[in-house]
Design a protein around this motif. Structure first.
Motif, short mmCIF file in Angstrom:
data_model
loop_
_atom_site.label_atom_id
_atom_site.label_comp_id
_atom_site.label_asym_id
_atom_site.label_seq_id
_atom_site.Cartn_x
_atom_site.Cartn_y
_atom_site.Cartn_z
N PHE A 1 0.87 -1.18 0.00
CA PHE A 1 0.00 0.00 0.00
C PHE A 1 0.90 1.23 0.00
CE2 PHE A 1 -4.10 -1.92 1.37
CZ PHE A 1 -3.65 -3.18 1.74
N GLU A 2 0.65 2.15 -0.92
CA GLU A 2 1.44 3.38 -0.91
C GLU A 2 0.54 4.57 -0.67
OE1 GLU A 2 4.03 3.74 -4.33
OE2 GLU A 2 4.71 1.68 -3.96
N PHE A 3 0.98 5.45 0.20
CA PHE A 3 0.19 6.63 0.53
C PHE A 3 0.97 7.90 0.18
CE2 PHE A 3 -1.26 3.23 3.26
CZ PHE A 3 -2.65 3.36 3.22
N ALA A 4 0.25 8.92 -0.21
CA ALA A 4 0.89 10.22 -0.42
C ALA A 4 0.01 11.24 0.27
CB ALA A 4 1.00 10.53 -1.90
N LYS A 5 0.61 12.01 1.12
CA LYS A 5 -0.12 12.99 1.95
C LYS A 5 -1.30 12.33 2.66
CE LYS A 5 1.19 16.86 -0.94
NZ LYS A 5 0.79 17.65 -2.09
N GLY A 6 -1.07 11.13 3.15
CA GLY A 6 -2.10 10.45 3.93
C GLY A 6 -3.16 9.74 3.13
N LYS A 7 -3.12 9.92 1.79
CA LYS A 7 -4.15 9.28 0.97
C LYS A 7 -3.56 8.13 0.17
CE LYS A 7 -7.44 12.97 0.60
NZ LYS A 7 -7.95 14.10 -0.15
N LEU A 8 -4.38 7.12 -0.06
CA LEU A 8 -3.92 5.95 -0.79
C LEU A 8 -3.59 6.34 -2.23
CD1 LEU A 8 -3.59 2.79 -0.64
CD2 LEU A 8 -5.85 2.66 -1.66
N LYS A 9 -2.34 6.06 -2.62
CA LYS A 9 -1.93 6.43 -3.97
C LYS A 9 -1.88 5.20 -4.85
CE LYS A 9 2.33 7.47 -5.26
NZ LYS A 9 3.67 8.01 -5.03
N ASN A 10 -1.39 4.13 -4.26
CA ASN A 10 -1.25 2.91 -5.06
C ASN A 10 -1.43 1.67 -4.18
OD1 ASN A 10 -0.77 1.48 -7.39
ND2 ASN A 10 1.41 1.26 -6.94
N LEU A 11 -2.10 0.70 -4.73
CA LEU A 11 -2.30 -0.54 -3.98
C LEU A 11 -1.96 -1.71 -4.90
CD1 LEU A 11 -3.45 -2.56 -1.96
CD2 LEU A 11 -5.72 -1.77 -2.49
N ASP A 12 -0.96 -2.47 -4.48
CA ASP A 12 -0.56 -3.62 -5.31
C ASP A 12 -0.85 -4.92 -4.56
OD1 ASP A 12 0.57 -5.54 -6.85
OD2 ASP A 12 2.65 -4.86 -6.60
N TYR A 13 -1.93 -5.58 -4.98
CA TYR A 13 -2.26 -6.85 -4.31
C TYR A 13 -2.18 -8.01 -5.30
CZ TYR A 13 -6.98 -5.81 -6.13
OH TYR A 13 -8.05 -5.51 -6.95
N SER A 14 -1.34 -7.83 -6.32
CA SER A 14 -1.21 -8.89 -7.33
C SER A 14 -0.73 -10.22 -6.72
CB SER A 14 -0.28 -8.45 -8.45
OG SER A 14 0.93 -8.00 -7.89
N ALA A 15 0.08 -10.10 -5.64
CA ALA A 15 0.57 -11.33 -5.00
C ALA A 15 -0.59 -12.16 -4.43
CB ALA A 15 1.55 -10.99 -3.89
N LEU A 16 -1.63 -11.47 -3.98
CA LEU A 16 -2.80 -12.18 -3.45
C LEU A 16 -3.57 -12.87 -4.57
CD1 LEU A 16 -4.63 -10.03 -0.75
CD2 LEU A 16 -3.95 -12.40 -0.56
#
Lengths: 186, 163
Positions: free
Chosen positions: A151-166
């Motif tokens: 999960f990547e956040f920028a200024k407290g907001k979700l910027k990117n979510l990578d759940y491909s491994a799941l």
């Protein structure tokens, strides 16, 4: 053969026989004990190793289930870093829900309750937190054996979510039950 | 004569006991091996089956979760959802409920998700109704919260014109 030699032979035979019977009795107990002990030891060691694989699978499924729940909750709710932290804490703390979710998957797979409880008694739930990296802007979450989502956040907001491994999660390569080795008497 | 017979019998007996001495070890080893093989084979078979069944169940479970989560990110209408379902399960189609504004996808009895939409849209040319404005995706079945949302009337798939 004369009578005297016959007599000697009979006496020698009797002495050897008695000695052999004593040896036979002594060894009998030893062999029996050794056979039982070695078989038991080797059985226990195999069964433990074998069960450990199912324990690992169960704990992996716990992490996998929490990870999916987390991804779904984050995407469904407010996509912020504080919300992520709250959601993760709530998911980890709700042990009943965790068990229920694992059990649901096992039941769906056709594993009955007795077997599930047997594994659960040995495995419990996954230990520790699934959060393996908790920087403010970058979080990594364990989602089972050899599985990490980001999960990547920028200024407290979700910027990117990578759940491909799941989405590619697969235990069939990493978990294997070995065939029993040959029995050894020694 | 009598003594001769006795001595022959005793000598035979001595060799017999020597043979027994060598055989008894083999007997115990065989018994132990049999027990070991029976117990370990049973454990191998049972545990391998559990491992495999659960690993197989993961495949369908993860694909259903993937539809739910990817749906939340990309789906706007029920047609979008249908395309997403087809991506993971080419042979299984979800069903719409226009009254409830839901689309239910059932990969198996253990893997069900229900998407909730905001409104119903109707294609003026074909009259085919569809749902728009994805609000949420219900995953309570996947979480093991027993009550699977019940399928009501209008089970038919109305996505004929979707592709």
């Amino acid at each position: 053969m004369d009578k005297k030699k016959m007599k000697i032979l009979v006496v020698v035979d009797i002495v050897i026989l008695v000695a052999l019977i004593i040896i036979l009795m002594t060894l009998k107990g030893g062999y029996e004990e050794q056979a039982k002990r070695t078989a038991n030891e080797q059985e226990t060691s195999y069964l433990e190793k074998n069960t450990q694989v199912l324990v690992e699978q169960w704990r992996s499924i716990d992490q996998y289930s929490m990870a999916w729940k987390l991804v779904h909750s984050v995407l469904s709710g407010v996509k912020t870093e504080p919300a992520f932290n709250t959601t993760l804490a709530a998911i980890e703390a709700d042990k009943d829900a965790r068990f229920k979710q694992i059990s649901h998957l096992y039941t769906g797979a056709g594993i009955n309750e007795n077997v599930q409880n047997g594994i659960f008694q040995k495995a419990g739930l996954a230990e520790g937190s699934i959060l393996i990296k908790g920087d403010k802007n970058s979080k990594e979450v364990a989602c089972g054996k050899d599985c990490v989502i980001k999960f990547e956040f920028a200024k407290g907001k979700l910027k990117n979510l990578d759940y491909s491994a799941l989405v590619q999660f697969n235990l069939s390569k990493s978990l294997k039950i070995e065939k029993p080795a040959e029995y050894h008497f020694e | 004569m009598n003594l001769k017979n006795i001595s022959i019998a005793l000598t035979v007996l001595v060799f017999g006991v020597i043979a027994m001495l060598f055989m008894q070890k083999g007997n115990y080893v065989n018994q132990a091996r049999e027990h070991y093989e029976m117990t370990t084979a049973k454990s191998f078979k049972g545990n391998s089956m559990v491992l495999e069944l659960v690993n197989n169940a993961i495949d369908m479970n993860k694909a259903t979760w993937a539809i739910a989560c990817e749906g939340l990110q990309t789906v706007k209408t029920s047609q979008d959802m249908a395309r997403l379902e087809a991506k993971f399960f080419p042979a299984t189609k979800g069903s719409m409920n226009i009254t409830n504004k839901t689309r239910r996808f059932e990969a198996s009895t253990a893997n069900i998700i229900v998407s909730n939409f905001a409104k119903v849209e109707e294609d003026k040319k074909t009259g085919v109704k569809s749902l728009a404005g994805l609000v949420s995706v219900d995953v309570s079945v996947l979480l093991g919260k027993v009550a699977a949302p019940v399928e009501t009337e209008e089970g038919a798939d109305e996505e004929g014109a979707e592709e």
